[in-house]
Design a protein around this motif. Structure first.
Motif, PDB file in Angstrom:
ATOM      1  N   GLY A  18     108.122  -3.339 -10.067  1.00 45.73           N
ATOM      2  CA  GLY A  18     106.991  -2.986 -10.923  1.00 45.73           C
ATOM      3  C   GLY A  18     107.113  -1.639 -11.621  1.00 45.73           C
ATOM      4  O   GLY A  18     106.239  -1.262 -12.397  1.00 45.73           O
ATOM      5  N   TRP A  19     108.191  -0.905 -11.367  1.00 48.81           N
ATOM      6  CA  TRP A  19     108.390   0.401 -11.993  1.00 48.81           C
ATOM      7  C   TRP A  19     108.572   0.233 -13.495  1.00 48.81           C
ATOM      8  O   TRP A  19     109.314  -0.635 -13.949  1.00 48.81           O
ATOM      9  CB  TRP A  19     109.608   1.093 -11.383  1.00 48.81           C
ATOM     10  N   THR A  20     107.876   1.041 -14.277  1.00 50.77           N
ATOM     11  CA  THR A  20     108.030   1.010 -15.726  1.00 50.77           C
ATOM     12  C   THR A  20     108.562   2.352 -16.197  1.00 50.77           C
ATOM     13  O   THR A  20     108.320   3.387 -15.573  1.00 50.77           O
ATOM     14  CB  THR A  20     106.697   0.703 -16.434  1.00 50.77           C
ATOM     15  N   ILE A  58     123.697  12.013 -24.908  1.00 53.02           N
ATOM     16  CA  ILE A  58     122.828  10.839 -24.881  1.00 53.02           C
ATOM     17  C   ILE A  58     123.695   9.601 -24.746  1.00 53.02           C
ATOM     18  O   ILE A  58     124.701   9.459 -25.449  1.00 53.02           O
ATOM     19  CB  ILE A  58     121.965  10.753 -26.157  1.00 53.02           C
ATOM     20  N   VAL A  59     123.300   8.717 -23.818  1.00 49.51           N
ATOM     21  CA  VAL A  59     124.001   7.451 -23.627  1.00 49.51           C
ATOM     22  C   VAL A  59     122.992   6.319 -23.745  1.00 49.51           C
ATOM     23  O   VAL A  59     121.795   6.510 -23.515  1.00 49.51           O
ATOM     24  CB  VAL A  59     124.726   7.392 -22.259  1.00 49.51           C
ATOM     25  N   ASN A  60     123.472   5.161 -24.134  1.00 52.42           N
ATOM     26  CA  ASN A  60     122.628   3.973 -24.232  1.00 52.42           C
ATOM     27  C   ASN A  60     122.968   3.063 -23.062  1.00 52.42           C
ATOM     28  O   ASN A  60     124.140   2.735 -22.845  1.00 52.42           O
ATOM     29  CB  ASN A  60     122.867   3.250 -25.557  1.00 52.42           C
ATOM     30  N   VAL A  61     121.928   2.677 -22.318  1.00 55.42           N
ATOM     31  CA  VAL A  61     122.135   1.846 -21.133  1.00 55.42           C
ATOM     32  C   VAL A  61     121.064   0.762 -21.074  1.00 55.42           C
ATOM     33  O   VAL A  61     119.963   0.938 -21.596  1.00 55.42           O
ATOM     34  CB  VAL A  61     122.104   2.688 -19.834  1.00 55.42           C
ATOM     35  N   PRO A  62     121.372  -0.364 -20.418  1.00 59.44           N
ATOM     36  CA  PRO A  62     120.354  -1.404 -20.250  1.00 59.44           C
ATOM     37  C   PRO A  62     119.317  -0.965 -19.211  1.00 59.44           C
ATOM     38  O   PRO A  62     119.590  -0.120 -18.347  1.00 59.44           O
ATOM     39  CB  PRO A  62     121.153  -2.605 -19.751  1.00 59.44           C
ATOM     40  N   LYS A  63     118.162  -1.575 -19.292  1.00 59.62           N
ATOM     41  CA  LYS A  63     117.059  -1.235 -18.388  1.00 59.62           C
ATOM     42  C   LYS A  63     117.466  -1.363 -16.920  1.00 59.62           C
ATOM     43  O   LYS A  63     117.040  -0.565 -16.082  1.00 59.62           O
ATOM     44  CB  LYS A  63     115.859  -2.130 -18.686  1.00 59.62           C
ATOM     45  N   ASN A  64     118.306  -2.339 -16.591  1.00 62.06           N
ATOM     46  CA  ASN A  64     118.683  -2.528 -15.186  1.00 62.06           C
ATOM     47  C   ASN A  64     119.604  -1.431 -14.650  1.00 62.06           C
ATOM     48  O   ASN A  64     119.939  -1.428 -13.470  1.00 62.06           O
ATOM     49  CB  ASN A  64     119.279  -3.919 -14.953  1.00 62.06           C
ATOM     50  N   SER A  65     119.998  -0.480 -15.503  1.00 62.13           N
ATOM     51  CA  SER A  65     120.796   0.669 -15.073  1.00 62.13           C
ATOM     52  C   SER A  65     119.937   1.902 -14.813  1.00 62.13           C
ATOM     53  O   SER A  65     120.467   2.986 -14.587  1.00 62.13           O
ATOM     54  CB  SER A  65     121.844   1.024 -16.139  1.00 62.13           C
ATOM     55  N   LEU A  66     118.619   1.737 -14.840  1.00 63.98           N
ATOM     56  CA  LEU A  66     117.692   2.857 -14.663  1.00 63.98           C
ATOM     57  C   LEU A  66     116.876   2.678 -13.393  1.00 63.98           C
ATOM     58  O   LEU A  66     116.511   1.567 -13.028  1.00 63.98           O
ATOM     59  CB  LEU A  66     116.763   2.962 -15.871  1.00 63.98           C
ATOM     60  N   ARG A  67     116.602   3.796 -12.726  1.00 62.55           N
ATOM     61  CA  ARG A  67     115.801   3.815 -11.499  1.00 62.55           C
ATOM     62  C   ARG A  67     114.933   5.076 -11.503  1.00 62.55           C
ATOM     63  O   ARG A  67     115.261   6.065 -12.161  1.00 62.55           O
ATOM     64  CB  ARG A  67     116.686   3.877 -10.250  1.00 62.55           C
ATOM     65  N   PRO A  68     113.870   5.073 -10.709  1.00 64.36           N
ATOM     66  CA  PRO A  68     113.111   6.310 -10.547  1.00 64.36           C
ATOM     67  C   PRO A  68     114.003   7.379  -9.907  1.00 64.36           C
ATOM     68  O   PRO A  68     114.863   7.056  -9.078  1.00 64.36           O
ATOM     69  CB  PRO A  68     111.978   5.934  -9.593  1.00 64.36           C
ATOM     70  N   LEU A  69     113.823   8.612 -10.296  1.00 69.21           N
ATOM     71  CA  LEU A  69     114.594   9.717  -9.719  1.00 69.21           C
ATOM     72  C   LEU A  69     113.875  10.186  -8.463  1.00 69.21           C
ATOM     73  O   LEU A  69     112.720  10.606  -8.510  1.00 69.21           O
ATOM     74  CB  LEU A  69     114.704  10.859 -10.728  1.00 69.21           C
ATOM     75  N   SER A  70     114.554  10.101  -7.332  1.00 67.50           N
ATOM     76  CA  SER A  70     113.916  10.480  -6.067  1.00 67.50           C
ATOM     77  C   SER A  70     113.750  12.000  -5.980  1.00 67.50           C
ATOM     78  O   SER A  70     114.493  12.773  -6.596  1.00 67.50           O
ATOM     79  CB  SER A  70     114.715   9.948  -4.873  1.00 67.50           C
ATOM     80  N   ALA A  71     112.763  12.418  -5.200  1.00 68.53           N
ATOM     81  CA  ALA A  71     112.367  13.824  -5.112  1.00 68.53           C
ATOM     82  C   ALA A  71     113.513  14.799  -4.813  1.00 68.53           C
ATOM     83  O   ALA A  71     113.586  15.858  -5.440  1.00 68.53           O
ATOM     84  CB  ALA A  71     111.253  13.979  -4.088  1.00 68.53           C
ATOM     85  N   PRO A  72     114.426  14.492  -3.897  1.00 70.51           N
ATOM     86  CA  PRO A  72     115.488  15.467  -3.625  1.00 70.51           C
ATOM     87  C   PRO A  72     116.324  15.811  -4.869  1.00 70.51           C
ATOM     88  O   PRO A  72     116.737  16.948  -5.046  1.00 70.51           O
ATOM     89  CB  PRO A  72     116.355  14.784  -2.568  1.00 70.51           C
ATOM     90  N   TYR A  73     116.539  14.838  -5.738  1.00 67.47           N
ATOM     91  CA  TYR A  73     117.353  15.089  -6.933  1.00 67.47           C
ATOM     92  C   TYR A  73     116.584  15.840  -8.014  1.00 67.47           C
ATOM     93  O   TYR A  73     117.181  16.440  -8.898  1.00 67.47           O
ATOM     94  CB  TYR A  73     117.917  13.786  -7.478  1.00 67.47           C
TER      95      TYR A  73
END
Length: 87
Positions: A18-20, A58-73
């Motif tokens: 459900g992440w957008t 800047i790079v172009n990537v598909p949506k499935n290559s993206l994730r939320p950035l976790s707090a430690p990073y």
């Protein structure tokens, strides 16, 4: 920067159902089989243009290559702070 990439790649971010992705959202991105930190700057269909904050490109990537950035990073120092994106 390579230590950050190695750490993120060894411990990839989780898929969050459900992440957008919002414009200018900080996130993790997979590019060339490695994970980086980035900011989504533009969406075209199911692909995103992402500014890699530690490399300054800047790079172009598909949506499935993206994730939320976790707090430690989020706490690691940014290595590139220049962002010039024509709109």
């Amino acid at each position: 920067m390579s230590n950050l990439v190695e750490t993120m790649t060894a411990n990839p971010p989780s898929v969050v159902p459900g992440w957008t992705i919002g414009k200018n959202q900080t996130l993790a991105l997979m590019h060339d089989k490695q994970w980086f930190r980035g900011v989504a700057v533009r969406k075209t269909g199911d692909h995103f243009s992402v500014y890699r904050v530690d490399l300054g490109d800047i790079v172009n990537v598909p949506k499935n290559s993206l994730r939320p950035l976790s707090a430690p990073y989020c706490r690691w120092q940014l290595l590139s702070l220049s962002l010039d994106i024509p709109f």
